[in-house]
Design a protein around this motif. Structure first.
Motif, PDB file in Angstrom:
ATOM      1  N   ALA A  68       0.827  -1.204   0.000  1.00 32.18           N
ATOM      2  CA  ALA A  68       0.000   0.000   0.000  1.00 32.18           C
ATOM      3  C   ALA A  68       0.865   1.259   0.000  1.00 32.18           C
ATOM      4  N   VAL A  69       1.918   1.275   0.801  1.00 32.84           N
ATOM      5  CA  VAL A  69       2.824   2.440   0.846  1.00 32.84           C
ATOM      6  C   VAL A  69       3.507   2.639  -0.502  1.00 32.84           C
ATOM      7  N   CYS A  70       3.967   1.539  -1.113  1.00 35.70           N
ATOM      8  CA  CYS A  70       4.600   1.638  -2.432  1.00 35.70           C
ATOM      9  C   CYS A  70       3.603   2.145  -3.470  1.00 35.70           C
ATOM     10  N   GLY A  71       2.372   1.642  -3.378  1.00 39.77           N
ATOM     11  CA  GLY A  71       1.341   2.097  -4.306  1.00 39.77           C
ATOM     12  C   GLY A  71       1.028   3.569  -4.128  1.00 39.77           C
ATOM     13  N   LEU A  72       0.940   4.010  -2.869  1.00 34.15           N
ATOM     14  CA  LEU A  72       0.688   5.428  -2.607  1.00 34.15           C
ATOM     15  C   LEU A  72       1.829   6.303  -3.135  1.00 34.15           C
ATOM     16  N   ALA A  73       3.067   5.845  -2.950  1.00 36.06           N
ATOM     17  CA  ALA A  73       4.217   6.606  -3.441  1.00 36.06           C
ATOM     18  C   ALA A  73       4.193   6.693  -4.974  1.00 36.06           C
ATOM     19  N   ALA A  74       3.898   5.578  -5.618  1.00 34.02           N
ATOM     20  CA  ALA A  74       3.849   5.565  -7.081  1.00 34.02           C
ATOM     21  C   ALA A  74       2.743   6.473  -7.601  1.00 34.02           C
ATOM     22  N   VAL A  75       1.585   6.423  -6.965  1.00 30.55           N
ATOM     23  CA  VAL A  75       0.464   7.266  -7.394  1.00 30.55           C
ATOM     24  C   VAL A  75       0.804   8.735  -7.161  1.00 30.55           C
ATOM     25  N   HIS A  76       1.488   9.036  -6.080  1.00 33.18           N
ATOM     26  CA  HIS A  76       1.867  10.435  -5.803  1.00 33.18           C
ATOM     27  C   HIS A  76       2.786  10.962  -6.901  1.00 33.18           C
ATOM     28  N   ILE A  77       3.690  10.125  -7.358  1.00 32.00           N
ATOM     29  CA  ILE A  77       4.609  10.541  -8.434  1.00 32.00           C
ATOM     30  C   ILE A  77       3.836  10.781  -9.724  1.00 32.00           C
ATOM     31  N   VAL A  78       2.892   9.893 -10.033  1.00 28.33           N
ATOM     32  CA  VAL A  78       2.172   9.971 -11.300  1.00 28.33           C
ATOM     33  C   VAL A  78       1.021  10.972 -11.260  1.00 28.33           C
ATOM     34  N   ALA A  79       0.195  10.945 -10.192  1.00 22.30           N
ATOM     35  CA  ALA A  79      -1.039  11.739 -10.190  1.00 22.30           C
ATOM     36  C   ALA A  79      -1.070  12.820  -9.123  1.00 22.30           C
ATOM     37  N   GLY A  80      -0.084  12.875  -8.263  1.00 24.39           N
ATOM     38  CA  GLY A  80      -0.056  13.930  -7.255  1.00 24.39           C
ATOM     39  C   GLY A  80      -0.996  13.637  -6.090  1.00 24.39           C
ATOM     40  N   THR A  81      -1.284  14.688  -5.330  1.00 22.62           N
ATOM     41  CA  THR A  81      -2.089  14.557  -4.121  1.00 22.62           C
ATOM     42  C   THR A  81      -3.509  14.024  -4.396  1.00 22.62           C
ATOM     43  N   PRO A  82      -4.204  14.502  -5.437  1.00 17.95           N
ATOM     44  CA  PRO A  82      -5.556  13.953  -5.677  1.00 17.95           C
ATOM     45  C   PRO A  82      -5.529  12.438  -5.937  1.00 17.95           C
ATOM     46  N   GLY A  83      -4.524  11.967  -6.604  1.00 15.57           N
ATOM     47  CA  GLY A  83      -4.404  10.530  -6.854  1.00 15.57           C
ATOM     48  C   GLY A  83      -4.164   9.754  -5.568  1.00 15.57           C
ATOM     49  N   VAL A  84      -3.329  10.316  -4.691  1.00 13.68           N
ATOM     50  CA  VAL A  84      -3.063   9.667  -3.401  1.00 13.68           C
ATOM     51  C   VAL A  84      -4.345   9.590  -2.580  1.00 13.68           C
ATOM     52  N   LEU A  85      -5.112  10.678  -2.556  1.00 14.14           N
ATOM     53  CA  LEU A  85      -6.370  10.682  -1.803  1.00 14.14           C
ATOM     54  C   LEU A  85      -7.358   9.652  -2.363  1.00 14.14           C
ATOM     55  N   ALA A  86      -7.437   9.557  -3.670  1.00 10.09           N
ATOM     56  CA  ALA A  86      -8.347   8.581  -4.281  1.00 10.09           C
ATOM     57  C   ALA A  86      -7.916   7.154  -3.961  1.00 10.09           C
ATOM     58  N   LEU A  87      -6.616   6.878  -4.051  1.00  9.94           N
ATOM     59  CA  LEU A  87      -6.122   5.534  -3.740  1.00  9.94           C
ATOM     60  C   LEU A  87      -6.303   5.215  -2.257  1.00  9.94           C
ATOM     61  N   ALA A  88      -6.035   6.191  -1.384  1.00  7.52           N
ATOM     62  CA  ALA A  88      -6.212   5.975   0.057  1.00  7.52           C
ATOM     63  C   ALA A  88      -7.674   5.663   0.372  1.00  7.52           C
ATOM     64  N   ALA A  89      -8.594   6.373  -0.263  1.00  5.64           N
ATOM     65  CA  ALA A  89     -10.020   6.103  -0.042  1.00  5.64           C
ATOM     66  C   ALA A  89     -10.371   4.693  -0.525  1.00  5.64           C
ATOM     67  N   GLY A  90      -9.841   4.311  -1.675  1.00  6.79           N
ATOM     68  CA  GLY A  90     -10.083   2.957  -2.186  1.00  6.79           C
ATOM     69  C   GLY A  90      -9.534   1.892  -1.259  1.00  6.79           C
ATOM     70  N   LEU A  91      -8.330   2.110  -0.718  1.00  9.34           N
ATOM     71  CA  LEU A  91      -7.747   1.151   0.225  1.00  9.34           C
ATOM     72  C   LEU A  91      -8.569   1.066   1.509  1.00  9.34           C
ATOM     73  N   ALA A  92      -9.086   2.213   1.955  1.00  9.46           N
ATOM     74  CA  ALA A  92      -9.922   2.210   3.159  1.00  9.46           C
ATOM     75  C   ALA A  92     -11.191   1.396   2.932  1.00  9.46           C
ATOM     76  N   VAL A  93     -11.797   1.559   1.763  1.00 11.26           N
ATOM     77  CA  VAL A  93     -13.005   0.789   1.432  1.00 11.26           C
ATOM     78  C   VAL A  93     -12.688  -0.702   1.385  1.00 11.26           C
ATOM     79  N   LEU A  94     -11.558  -1.061   0.765  1.00 11.70           N
ATOM     80  CA  LEU A  94     -11.169  -2.480   0.727  1.00 11.70           C
ATOM     81  C   LEU A  94     -10.933  -3.026   2.128  1.00 11.70           C
ATOM     82  N   GLY A  95     -10.306  -2.232   2.988  1.00 18.62           N
ATOM     83  CA  GLY A  95     -10.086  -2.652   4.374  1.00 18.62           C
ATOM     84  C   GLY A  95     -11.400  -2.877   5.106  1.00 18.62           C
ATOM     85  N   LEU A  96     -12.358  -1.981   4.916  1.00 16.56           N
ATOM     86  CA  LEU A  96     -13.675  -2.149   5.542  1.00 16.56           C
ATOM     87  C   LEU A  96     -14.398  -3.392   5.016  1.00 16.56           C
ATOM     88  N   LEU A  97     -14.299  -3.619   3.720  1.00 22.52           N
ATOM     89  CA  LEU A  97     -14.929  -4.816   3.139  1.00 22.52           C
ATOM     90  C   LEU A  97     -14.285  -6.090   3.686  1.00 22.52           C
TER      91      LEU A  97
END
Length: 165
Positions: A10-39
């Protein structure tokens, strides 16, 4: 080990998304990971059983039995006991201990708390662990309680204790 690998991924994915898509991408991925964790957490919650297990249901319960709240409380306590050891230890076992204590006191002159060895002898080695008032609770929320066969044995032994002299 598995959790550490998931966190690292997850940390590697967040870092990669930050490089490619910036802060909005990190927020979107973090929200997706949170949903997966809840599921994933939701998937671990055991499903609730029917109001009464089929093995304890009576097809034609007489109307006069439905009017007894004590009967309904006992029935519900016993029917939910197999679902959770915590429920059994906090609801069903105390009820069964009171019933065993009453039967032993009235029919056999034995105080279950003062004479546990004699009570164990009368109740039986197979049933005593299920109704031992001194047994500590299991504490586990996800562990199953005793099975229906064990509960039937306890109820049958209770009936025997009330009818034996």
């Amino acid at each position: 080990m598995r959790a550490a690998a998931l966190v690292a991924a997850a940390v590697c994915g967040l870092a990669a998304v930050h490089i490619v898509a910036g802060t909005p991408g990190v927020l979107a991925l973090a929200a997706g990971l949170a949903v997966l964790g809840l599921l994933a957490a939701l998937a671990r919650i055991p499903a609730a059983p029917p109001s009464r297990p089929a093995a304890l249901r009576t097809r034609d319960e007489p109307d006069e039995l439905r009017e007894y709240p004590s009967y309904r409380r006992v029935r519900e306590a016993v029917s939910w006991a197999p679902v959770s050891a915590r429920h059994y230890d906090s609801v069903t076992r105390p009820l069964l201990v009171r019933l065993v204590a009453a039967a032993l006191a009235e029919r056999h002159g034995v105080d279950v708390h003062r004479e546990p060895a004699r009570a164990r002898e009368l109740v039986g080695e197979d049933v005593w662990p299920l109704v031992d008032p001194g047994r500590p609770g299991s504490g586990g929320p996800s562990a199953p309680g005793p099975g229906l066969a064990d509960l039937r044995t306890v109820v049958n032994r209770l009936e025997e204790l009330w009818t034996d002299d």
